[in-house]
Design an enzyme around this catalytic site. Structure first.
Site, short mmCIF file in Angstrom:
data_model
loop_
_atom_site.label_atom_id
_atom_site.label_comp_id
_atom_site.label_asym_id
_atom_site.label_seq_id
_atom_site.Cartn_x
_atom_site.Cartn_y
_atom_site.Cartn_z
N GLU A 7 0.85 -1.20 0.00
CA GLU A 7 0.00 0.00 0.00
C GLU A 7 0.88 1.25 0.00
OE1 GLU A 7 -3.70 1.82 2.63
OE2 GLU A 7 -2.10 0.74 3.66
N LYS A 40 -9.55 1.42 -2.36
CA LYS A 40 -9.74 0.94 -0.98
C LYS A 40 -11.11 1.37 -0.46
CE LYS A 40 -7.34 1.23 3.51
NZ LYS A 40 -6.14 1.80 4.16
N CYS A 87 -5.00 -3.13 2.98
CA CYS A 87 -4.73 -2.79 4.39
C CYS A 87 -5.96 -2.93 5.31
CB CYS A 87 -4.13 -1.39 4.47
SG CYS A 87 -3.21 -1.08 6.00
#
Length: 290
Positions: free
Chosen positions: A44, A116, A157
């Site tokens: 990330e 995300k 994440c």
């Protein structure tokens, strides 16, 4: 296909300068290829880690003009690999960016994009505070990408803490789940291994998690420990906290074997949630297969 392939996870310590981060990433990607990787994943925020929004926005660009993305596309074509950039900060307005993952095929074409979904808005016990939603627009779509060896489900994440996303990816045919991350040192020490192993076990899927590690220019500390985990929850390869490459040989046939032993993906059932304090019984269904 059930042909084995080799995964290379690039562990980084990205700073405030996208050009320097690109140079570091390219060297590690080339090292992974030299070691035999067919699929390479970076962590990330490969291009920048910056707590301050103004610094991040000043250093980043829109997708069509992002120099790092263009360089990675050229590199994937040069090396003939599937290159998964765990995420880049991509400017989408003067005030916000997307935390966007890119899967690039060996021809240098973008095979999949994923923004995300879950924003890390957290105050930690050690005084660290993160408000990702102030700088980034959350995504709204789950995404899978078809690789020569099977289907890859994309996460980034903090998505790791939301098992329903992973189940949806597995139910859509993902044999592999990508979890590139910049996990904080504090939360990583507590939860990184157990959450990644749980996501692999409950979805009988391989998990590939390239991570940021160490002390960054913006002052944060990330946990590192890039991991490759098999569908039975076993750790096949692990990094430490230093930049480097983590390699593992993957046999896609192990997914079918694990799913035959524990066919939980076939056993999910819809159910209604009854709240005894509510005036009416909710009508929505939760979990399971449709």
């Amino acid at each position: 296909m059930t042909t084995p392939f080799t995964v290379g996870l690039v562990q980084m310590r990205s700073g405030l300068d996208p050009a320097r981060n690109l140079d570091a990433a390219v060297k590690l990607i080339e090292q992974a290829k030299a070691n035999g990787a067919d699929y390479v994943q970076t962590p990330e925020m490969t291009n920048i880690i910056a707590n301050k929004r103004d610094i991040m926005l000043a250093a980043t660009a829109a997708e069509e003009s992002d120099a790092s993305l263009a360089a990675f596309r050229t590199l994937a074509r040069k090396l003939g690999i599937h290159l998964h950039i765990g995420s880049l900060a991509i400017k989408i307005s003067p005030e916000r960016a997307a935390n966007r993952s890119f899967v690039i095929d060996p021809q240098g074409e973008i095979a999949a994009r994923y923004d995300k979904i879950h924003m890390f808005d957290v105050d930690l016990a050690n005084g660290e505070s993160y408000r990702e939603s102030r700088s980034y627009r959350p995504g709204e779509q789950a995404v899978v990408a078809d690789l020569p060896w099977g289907r890859l489900g994309l996460t980034i994440c903090y998505d790791l803490r939301f098992p329903t996303l992973h189940r949806a990816l597995a139910e859509t045919g993902a044999s592999f789940i990508a979890s590139p991350a910049a996990f904080t040192k504090q939360t990583g020490e507590a939860h990184w291994h157990v959450l990644l192993r749980a996501r692999a076990i409950e979805n009988t899927a391989f998990v590939f998690a390239a991570a940021q590690g160490g002390h960054h220019e913006d002052g944060r500390d990330t946990f590192g420990h890039s991991l490759v985990i098999d569908p039975w929850g076993r750790i096949l390869a692990e990094g430490d906290t230093e930049p480097g490459v983590v390699m593992a040989k993957i046999d896609p046939a192990e997914v079918a074997t694990a799913r035959a032993r524990i066919p939980s993906l076939q056993h999910g059932r819809r159910f209604e949630m009854v709240d005894p304090t509510a005036k009416t019984v909710p009508l929505h269904a939760v979990g399971g297969s449709s």
